[in-house]
Design a protein around this motif. Structure first.
Motif, PDB file in Angstrom:
ATOM      1  N   ASP A 126       0.840  -1.192   0.000  1.00  0.00           N
ATOM      2  CA  ASP A 126       0.000   0.000   0.000  1.00  0.00           C
ATOM      3  C   ASP A 126       0.876   1.244   0.000  1.00  0.00           C
ATOM      4  O   ASP A 126       1.606   1.513   0.968  1.00  0.00           O
ATOM      5  CB  ASP A 126      -0.908   0.003   1.226  1.00  0.00           C
ATOM      6  N   GLY A 127       0.815   2.012  -1.085  1.00  0.00           N
ATOM      7  CA  GLY A 127       1.681   3.169  -1.240  1.00  0.00           C
ATOM      8  C   GLY A 127       1.572   4.184  -0.120  1.00  0.00           C
ATOM      9  O   GLY A 127       2.597   4.608   0.449  1.00  0.00           O
ATOM     10  N   PRO A 128       0.372   4.643   0.269  1.00  0.00           N
ATOM     11  CA  PRO A 128       0.265   5.628   1.333  1.00  0.00           C
ATOM     12  C   PRO A 128       0.835   5.159   2.665  1.00  0.00           C
ATOM     13  O   PRO A 128       1.435   5.945   3.403  1.00  0.00           O
ATOM     14  CB  PRO A 128      -1.251   5.873   1.432  1.00  0.00           C
ATOM     15  N   THR A 129       0.665   3.868   2.976  1.00  0.00           N
ATOM     16  CA  THR A 129       1.188   3.356   4.245  1.00  0.00           C
ATOM     17  C   THR A 129       2.708   3.320   4.226  1.00  0.00           C
ATOM     18  O   THR A 129       3.364   3.733   5.194  1.00  0.00           O
ATOM     19  CB  THR A 129       0.619   1.950   4.515  1.00  0.00           C
ATOM     20  N   VAL A 130       3.280   2.850   3.135  1.00  0.00           N
ATOM     21  CA  VAL A 130       4.744   2.851   3.011  1.00  0.00           C
ATOM     22  C   VAL A 130       5.267   4.285   3.007  1.00  0.00           C
ATOM     23  O   VAL A 130       6.316   4.584   3.593  1.00  0.00           O
ATOM     24  CB  VAL A 130       5.179   2.102   1.734  1.00  0.00           C
ATOM     25  N   ASP A 131       4.526   5.179   2.363  1.00  0.00           N
ATOM     26  CA  ASP A 131       4.907   6.595   2.366  1.00  0.00           C
ATOM     27  C   ASP A 131       4.963   7.141   3.786  1.00  0.00           C
ATOM     28  O   ASP A 131       5.888   7.893   4.144  1.00  0.00           O
ATOM     29  CB  ASP A 131       3.894   7.390   1.545  1.00  0.00           C
ATOM     30  N   SER A 132       4.006   6.775   4.624  1.00  0.00           N
ATOM     31  CA  SER A 132       4.013   7.251   6.010  1.00  0.00           C
ATOM     32  C   SER A 132       5.261   6.788   6.744  1.00  0.00           C
ATOM     33  O   SER A 132       5.870   7.552   7.499  1.00  0.00           O
ATOM     34  CB  SER A 132       2.761   6.753   6.749  1.00  0.00           C
ATOM     35  N   LEU A 133       5.659   5.525   6.518  1.00  0.00           N
ATOM     36  CA  LEU A 133       6.876   5.037   7.169  1.00  0.00           C
ATOM     37  C   LEU A 133       8.086   5.835   6.711  1.00  0.00           C
ATOM     38  O   LEU A 133       8.919   6.267   7.522  1.00  0.00           O
ATOM     39  CB  LEU A 133       7.064   3.546   6.865  1.00  0.00           C
ATOM     40  N   GLY A 134       8.175   6.060   5.407  1.00  0.00           N
ATOM     41  CA  GLY A 134       9.295   6.851   4.902  1.00  0.00           C
ATOM     42  C   GLY A 134       9.287   8.263   5.441  1.00  0.00           C
ATOM     43  O   GLY A 134      10.331   8.822   5.793  1.00  0.00           O
ATOM     44  N   TRP A 135       8.114   8.849   5.539  1.00  0.00           N
ATOM     45  CA  TRP A 135       8.026  10.235   6.018  1.00  0.00           C
ATOM     46  C   TRP A 135       8.336  10.351   7.513  1.00  0.00           C
ATOM     47  O   TRP A 135       8.904  11.330   7.968  1.00  0.00           O
ATOM     48  CB  TRP A 135       6.649  10.800   5.693  1.00  0.00           C
ATOM     49  N   VAL A 136       7.977   9.319   8.261  1.00  0.00           N
ATOM     50  CA  VAL A 136       8.341   9.327   9.688  1.00  0.00           C
ATOM     51  C   VAL A 136       9.857   9.236   9.831  1.00  0.00           C
ATOM     52  O   VAL A 136      10.460   9.934  10.659  1.00  0.00           O
ATOM     53  CB  VAL A 136       7.636   8.176  10.423  1.00  0.00           C
ATOM     54  N   TYR A 137      10.492   8.392   9.041  1.00  0.00           N
ATOM     55  CA  TYR A 137      11.959   8.356   9.068  1.00  0.00           C
ATOM     56  C   TYR A 137      12.516   9.735   8.738  1.00  0.00           C
ATOM     57  O   TYR A 137      13.497  10.196   9.348  1.00  0.00           O
ATOM     58  CB  TYR A 137      12.486   7.326   8.058  1.00  0.00           C
ATOM     59  N   TYR A 138      11.912  10.402   7.788  1.00  0.00           N
ATOM     60  CA  TYR A 138      12.344  11.759   7.426  1.00  0.00           C
ATOM     61  C   TYR A 138      12.204  12.698   8.623  1.00  0.00           C
ATOM     62  O   TYR A 138      13.120  13.463   8.949  1.00  0.00           O
ATOM     63  CB  TYR A 138      11.519  12.262   6.243  1.00  0.00           C
ATOM     64  N   LYS A 139      11.048  12.639   9.282  1.00  0.00           N
ATOM     65  CA  LYS A 139      10.809  13.521  10.422  1.00  0.00           C
ATOM     66  C   LYS A 139      11.785  13.239  11.554  1.00  0.00           C
ATOM     67  O   LYS A 139      12.123  14.135  12.338  1.00  0.00           O
ATOM     68  CB  LYS A 139       9.374  13.349  10.928  1.00  0.00           C
ATOM     69  N   LEU A 140      12.251  12.007  11.647  1.00  0.00           N
ATOM     70  CA  LEU A 140      13.203  11.624  12.694  1.00  0.00           C
ATOM     71  C   LEU A 140      14.649  11.903  12.284  1.00  0.00           C
ATOM     72  O   LEU A 140      15.575  11.632  13.051  1.00  0.00           O
ATOM     73  CB  LEU A 140      13.034  10.142  13.033  1.00  0.00           C
ATOM     74  N   GLY A 141      14.857  12.424  11.082  1.00  0.00           N
ATOM     75  CA  GLY A 141      16.203  12.715  10.612  1.00  0.00           C
ATOM     76  C   GLY A 141      16.949  11.506  10.096  1.00  0.00           C
ATOM     77  O   GLY A 141      18.162  11.577   9.851  1.00  0.00           O
ATOM     78  N   ARG A 142      16.271  10.416   9.868  1.00  0.00           N
ATOM     79  CA  ARG A 142      16.892   9.192   9.365  1.00  0.00           C
ATOM     80  C   ARG A 142      16.686   9.168   7.845  1.00  0.00           C
ATOM     81  O   ARG A 142      15.885   8.412   7.295  1.00  0.00           O
ATOM     82  CB  ARG A 142      16.276   7.978  10.063  1.00  0.00           C
ATOM     83  N   TYR A 143      17.424  10.030   7.166  1.00  0.00           N
ATOM     84  CA  TYR A 143      17.133  10.345   5.768  1.00  0.00           C
ATOM     85  C   TYR A 143      17.427   9.193   4.812  1.00  0.00           C
ATOM     86  O   TYR A 143      16.688   9.006   3.828  1.00  0.00           O
ATOM     87  CB  TYR A 143      17.895  11.602   5.351  1.00  0.00           C
ATOM     88  N   ASP A 144      18.487   8.427   5.056  1.00  0.00           N
ATOM     89  CA  ASP A 144      18.774   7.300   4.164  1.00  0.00           C
ATOM     90  C   ASP A 144      17.635   6.280   4.202  1.00  0.00           C
ATOM     91  O   ASP A 144      17.223   5.756   3.158  1.00  0.00           O
ATOM     92  CB  ASP A 144      20.092   6.637   4.561  1.00  0.00           C
ATOM     93  N   GLU A 145      17.144   5.987   5.400  1.00  0.00           N
ATOM     94  CA  GLU A 145      16.031   5.063   5.522  1.00  0.00           C
ATOM     95  C   GLU A 145      14.757   5.662   4.892  1.00  0.00           C
ATOM     96  O   GLU A 145      13.936   4.944   4.299  1.00  0.00           O
ATOM     97  CB  GLU A 145      15.781   4.727   6.995  1.00  0.00           C
ATOM     98  N   ALA A 146      14.612   6.964   5.027  1.00  0.00           N
ATOM     99  CA  ALA A 146      13.464   7.637   4.407  1.00  0.00           C
ATOM    100  C   ALA A 146      13.486   7.453   2.896  1.00  0.00           C
ATOM    101  O   ALA A 146      12.459   7.145   2.268  1.00  0.00           O
ATOM    102  CB  ALA A 146      13.465   9.116   4.768  1.00  0.00           C
ATOM    103  N   VAL A 147      14.667   7.645   2.289  1.00  0.00           N
ATOM    104  CA  VAL A 147      14.787   7.484   0.836  1.00  0.00           C
ATOM    105  C   VAL A 147      14.392   6.072   0.416  1.00  0.00           C
ATOM    106  O   VAL A 147      13.650   5.863  -0.549  1.00  0.00           O
ATOM    107  CB  VAL A 147      16.221   7.812   0.369  1.00  0.00           C
ATOM    108  N   THR A 148      14.885   5.073   1.150  1.00  0.00           N
ATOM    109  CA  THR A 148      14.577   3.686   0.804  1.00  0.00           C
ATOM    110  C   THR A 148      13.075   3.426   0.778  1.00  0.00           C
ATOM    111  O   THR A 148      12.538   2.849  -0.177  1.00  0.00           O
ATOM    112  CB  THR A 148      15.245   2.728   1.809  1.00  0.00           C
ATOM    113  N   GLU A 149      12.390   3.848   1.834  1.00  0.00           N
ATOM    114  CA  GLU A 149      10.954   3.599   1.917  1.00  0.00           C
ATOM    115  C   GLU A 149      10.161   4.447   0.927  1.00  0.00           C
ATOM    116  O   GLU A 149       9.184   3.977   0.317  1.00  0.00           O
ATOM    117  CB  GLU A 149      10.450   3.842   3.347  1.00  0.00           C
ATOM    118  N   LEU A 150      10.564   5.698   0.746  1.00  0.00           N
ATOM    119  CA  LEU A 150       9.816   6.575  -0.158  1.00  0.00           C
ATOM    120  C   LEU A 150      10.002   6.172  -1.621  1.00  0.00           C
ATOM    121  O   LEU A 150       9.085   6.322  -2.433  1.00  0.00           O
ATOM    122  CB  LEU A 150      10.233   8.031   0.061  1.00  0.00           C
ATOM    123  N   GLU A 151      11.184   5.660  -1.952  1.00  0.00           N
ATOM    124  CA  GLU A 151      11.365   5.139  -3.310  1.00  0.00           C
ATOM    125  C   GLU A 151      10.424   3.958  -3.555  1.00  0.00           C
ATOM    126  O   GLU A 151       9.846   3.824  -4.638  1.00  0.00           O
ATOM    127  CB  GLU A 151      12.816   4.728  -3.530  1.00  0.00           C
TER     128      GLU A 151
END
Length: 586
Positions: free
Chosen positions: A477-502
């Motif tokens: 589910d794209g929106p759910t995976v997007d939320s995980l990536g965005w939470v990583y972004y909000k936490l400053g974990r940018y590499d993990e954010a990129v992985t999930e958002l891609e």
């Protein structure tokens, strides 16, 4: 009454109905103005069919027939679409041409048989059915219809023997027993009818047509207590069935119930209704519509056909058509109130929100305890971003459920969403937690509460775990995976954010929010050219008007000097399907 038992695989029906479609793009924006060219009309018809805009498709196909009158394929497609659209009299004008080129054409022969039954020409109907090409669904249909035509010529015994010889698709035995019992009941063979109807009910005690037919027989032959016992057992499996509720009221008032079917024509309509409603619920919407249109053609006052047609149009997102059939539900039908609720929701869906809301408010004023109407009102308010209003309406609905069950989690979820959007976080948090208490594995709720916590800088580990659980439950589910990536972004974990958002973009490449988020994450890891590309893509995907200026600013100035984007709280209609206003009786 509910009619949800699968008598056959919808995969079998798919081949039967495949001819109804051109392969084509997913949307038709071309207006139904006839293109003078052959190619233009053909392409326009393809688009209209893929959009399920039958009115426009039929217009273009008629034009194609004028331009290419010898094209058998166009004749066949026009014929089928007319039937699906309920233009049966017009479609009948094409049957001779179809039969001339393909004398065993399944649906053409079916149409001719139905017309013959309508006229009382039962032998002619059997001839057309016998000439139809074989196939699992087709054989079941023509055997059931042929049995009723045998009753029409006075041969009830032969009708039942004809049914008994059928080796139908898996799960069709209760249907055969039901119609054998209905035929015997209509023929006045009471004892034999009771045995068959009771057997159909025992085979599937949760299937309402069988229970209803047996209980009606019992009320006239074994007494009201026996009928009440049948309905009471069924009510334990389907407590919301409005027809069973009405029948119980009538029986308690001392009334016996008439047979479910009285004539061969009504019996044929019942066959087409039973099969059409099943097909419509199992993915065979076009063939389901065609069968249900035939049912209403044979029996215009069928108690369920109009509602079932409206229900299918609802599910294929044709609100205008759905409204027409909801309005056709008889005023004295137990389904009328539910039809009025659904009509109001569909009015809101076609930019008649004021009318839809007024209709629901009128229903609620007449019955303030109508949970279905309150829930429907709250949903259309939420869809129109009236978050304070929908929070108040959901709160009213919740008061009507003093002891919530697992099935009530959507009430609390949507109440939490409306309160969060109207800046009432304490009530929102409590509602979302209550939804999870009622049903712990709903990805939408886990995602919403988890993200809300992280976005506010609270319960970070717990919030992240909720979102991870949501992704595990719904990994594609794209929106759910997007939320995980965005939470990583909000936490400053940018590499993990990129992985999930891609991964989220791969799942939903046309979503402007997800592309925007990926652009932000790329910027933070130094991939600034790719970030600008993602923002430009998000801009071109028609984002929410409130988000567009922020995206444009990032494209022009970069993320460091641009205003940070708003949290990815998606529109209510994107979160999950709205809870049904009430269980529809099919």
């Amino acid at each position: 009454m509910t009619n949800s038992r699968p008598f056959f695989s919808v995969a079998l029906a798919a081949g039967f109905a495949a001819v109804l479609h051109f392969a084509g793009p997913a949307r038709a924006d071309t207006p139904p103005d006839v293109d003078a060219s052959l190619t233009g009309s053909y392409l326009a018809a393809r688009l209209a069919i893929s959009e399920r805009d039958n009115d426009a498709a039929i217009t273009y196909l008629r034009n194609l027939l004028r331009l290419d009158s010898r094209n058998d394929e166009i004749v066949e497609r026009t014929f089928y679409l007319m039937l699906v659209d309920g233009q049966i009299d017009e479609a009948m004008k094409l049957t001779d041409r179809l039969i001339k080129t393909d004398r065993t054409n399944r649906i053409a022969r079916l149409a001719l048989a139905v017309r013959a039954i309508r006229k009382g020409h039962y032998q002619s109907a059997r001839t057309h059915l016998a000439l139809s090409v074989a196939g699992p669904v087709g054989d079941l249909t023509k055997t059931l219809l042929a049995a009723w035509t045998l009753l029409g010529t006075g041969n009830a015994k032969g009708a039942v023997e004809h049914l008994d010889r059928l080796e139908g698709p898996a799960g069709s035995a209760p249907l055969k027993e039901l119609h054998a019992g209905l035929i015997l009941d209509a023929a006045g063979m009471k004892k034999e009818a009771g045995k068959r109807l009771e057997q159909a009910m025992k085979m599937d005690p949760g299937w309402s047509p069988a229970v209803d037919a047996y209980a009606r027989w019992a009320s006239r032959n074994e007494g009201i207590p026996a009928a009440l016992a049948a309905y009471s057992s069924f009510a334990q499996l389907a407590s919301s069935d409005v027809f069973a509720q009405q029948a119980i009221k009538d029986l308690k008032a001392g009334k016996s119930l008439p047979p479910r079917v009285k004539t061969p024509q009504e019996g044929a309509a019942e066959v087409l209704f039973d099969l059409g409603s099943q097909l419509g619920r199992q993915g065979g919407e076009d063939l389901g519509l065609l069968y249900l249109q035939f049912a209403t053609w044979l029996q215009p006052d069928h108690p369920l056909a109009s509602f079932s047609l409206a229900d299918i149009y609802d599910r294929v997102r044709q609100p205008g058509k759905a409204i027409t059939f909801y309005e056709a539900v008889p005023a004295d039908s137990p389904l009328k109130r539910e039809a009025e609720i659904r009509r109001a929701v569909n009015l809101a869906a076609i930019d008649k929100f004021v009318d839809g809301r007024a209709s629901l408010e009128k229903l609620i004023a007449a019955d303030p305890k109508d949970l279905g109407a309150l829930r429907a009102l709250a949903m259309i308010e939420m869809t129109h971003k009236m978050f304070g209003e929908c929070a108040a309406t959901f709160s009213r609905a919740i008061t009507l459920v003093p002891q919530p069950s697992k099935a009530d989690w959507p009430l609390f979820y949507f109440n939490g969403m409306c309160n969060e959007r109207s800046k009432n976080w304490p009530v929102a948090e409590a509602s979302l937690k209550r939804a999870i208490e009622l049903s712990a594995d709903q990805p939408e709720v886990l995602n919403y509460l988890g993200y809300s916590w992280v976005d506010q800088g609270m319960n970070l580990d717990q919030g992240l775990n909720l979102i991870r659980k949501a992704v595990k439950l719904r990994p594609d589910d794209g929106p759910t995976v997007d939320s995980l990536g965005w939470v990583y972004y909000k936490l400053g974990r940018y590499d993990e954010a990129v992985t999930e958002l891609e991964r989220a973009v791969e799942l939903m490449p046309q979503d402007p929010v997800i592309n925007d988020h990926l652009g932000d994450a790329y910027w933070k890891v130094g991939r600034k050219l790719e970030a600008t590309f993602q923002w430009a893509h998000a801009r071109d995907l028609k984002p929410d008007p409130d988000d567009l200026p922020k995206i444009v600013q990032k494209i022009e100035k970069g993320l460091d000097t641009a205003e940070q984007p708003a949290p990815p709280v998606r529109k209510a209609e994107d979160q999950t399907a709205a809870p049904a206003a009430a269980t529809a009786a099919q």
